[in-house]
Write an enzyme that holds these catalytic residues in place. Sequence first.
Site, PDB file in Angstrom:
ATOM      1  N   GLU A  33      -1.640   0.987  -5.072  1.00  0.00           N
ATOM      2  CA  GLU A  33      -0.276   0.821  -4.201  1.00  0.00           C
ATOM      3  C   GLU A  33       0.396   2.075  -4.187  1.00  0.00           C
ATOM      4  O   GLU A  33       0.486   2.795  -5.140  1.00  0.00           O
ATOM      5  CB  GLU A  33       0.353  -0.120  -4.922  1.00  0.00           C
ATOM      6  CG  GLU A  33       0.922  -1.064  -4.081  1.00  0.00           C
ATOM      7  CD  GLU A  33       0.145  -2.172  -3.398  1.00  0.00           C
ATOM      8  OE1 GLU A  33       0.324  -1.701  -2.110  1.00  0.00           O
ATOM      9  OE2 GLU A  33      -0.466  -2.993  -3.934  1.00  0.00           O
ATOM     10  N   GLY A 122       7.952 -11.299   5.377  1.00  0.00           N
ATOM     11  CA  GLY A 122       8.803 -11.196   4.139  1.00  0.00           C
ATOM     12  C   GLY A 122       7.968 -11.031   3.011  1.00  0.00           C
ATOM     13  O   GLY A 122       8.378 -11.191   1.815  1.00  0.00           O
ATOM     14  N   ASP A 172      -1.691  -0.445   6.023  1.00  0.00           N
ATOM     15  CA  ASP A 172      -1.511  -1.598   6.636  1.00  0.00           C
ATOM     16  C   ASP A 172      -2.286  -1.673   7.859  1.00  0.00           C
ATOM     17  O   ASP A 172      -2.978  -2.461   8.353  1.00  0.00           O
ATOM     18  CB  ASP A 172      -0.162  -1.889   6.517  1.00  0.00           C
ATOM     19  CG  ASP A 172       0.520  -2.089   5.461  1.00  0.00           C
ATOM     20  OD1 ASP A 172      -0.363  -1.942   4.184  1.00  0.00           O
ATOM     21  OD2 ASP A 172       1.746  -2.307   5.105  1.00  0.00           O
TER      22      ASP A 172
END
Length: 385
Positions: A33, A122, A172
Amino acid sequence: MTTVTIEDAFTELYGAGPEGVWAAPGRVNLIGEYTDFNDGFVMPLALPHTAVAAVSRRTDGVLRVHSADVSQGVVQLRLDALEPLSDTGWAAYPAGVVWALREAGHPVTGADIHLSSTVPTGGGLSSSAALEVVTATALNDLYELGLSASQLAVLAQRAENDFVGVPCGIMDQMASACCTEGNALYLDTRDLSQRQVPFDLAAQGLQLLVVDTRVKHALGDGAYAERRAGCEAGARALGVRALRDVPYAELPSALERLADEGENVRRYVRHVVSDDHRVEQVIALLDAGDVRAVGPVLVEGHVSLRDDLRVSCPELDLVVSSATAAGALGARMTGGGFGGSAIVLVEEATAAVVSKAVTEAFAAAGHTAPRIFPAVPSQGARRVA
């Protein structure tokens, strides 16, 4: 009850049927991450949740886009008037892709697009990347541009960086474009080399749960860009192109050399270098068939995101603590943080127990009930009709 297909909806909007229908998935990231903008390693997998686009070409320089998920009519834009950072709301994602394709010299002359998505917005599951990649994939096919999945991902990232104005890394878009069913994607974000890593949890009696906390804290606004700037400052101070070039074994000495850079930079560097190492650990464990041993590495990753990068929040921390206390093998937040989702690795036999424990912990804390579902490694972008 008659089900209205996306083709029917397109026809009702635009007066004729689409030339085709495409889908591109959202993703969860197993490990790695805030490493993608540091030229590091990531390991996402595609979700079964997708953005679906019905699309036809136009020849008059007009882009018309409509979303079944937004209470707004058709948005009409002229291609020659597309301006980066213009306020076009949700339509900026498909419009940005058209802009990026044309900026790269590809002969896109317009399109009618109708979109519908099952990727939770979200939730930190890359709903925006799915919109970008499905648009790019459809236009690549319709205009016969001959671009590879990786090339489409790079153009989709440019759309988000330069047109929408979000300084995201490449993970992504690459996950949405390039993941394959049954595998996690081991990606080197520097050169975009990739390996499909078998990730058949069911065969091992395991499940990977996604826990969407349904919250997004305003603290996240601008925090991503601040951490990116801090990582780049750390790389400059260490004299390396990117933090991926700092060997894990040399992390203690690197942190000593950063004594004058401030505590934030030191913490960010410690997280990125150690999370790159965790990706390598997980790869080795999966290659060895020791999937259960991945659990503790996930927890270590969460602690690093919580304490060093400081992008967690009470809801995400509660997922990890309540899930592990109920017998999960491991858990961590996934995505940008400050809300969004966490992943939980569980024995299939205890998935219901762990899910119940997390839901009850949220209720006891007064949080909104989370949405929990299994992450099944799914296919990346493709034509579906």
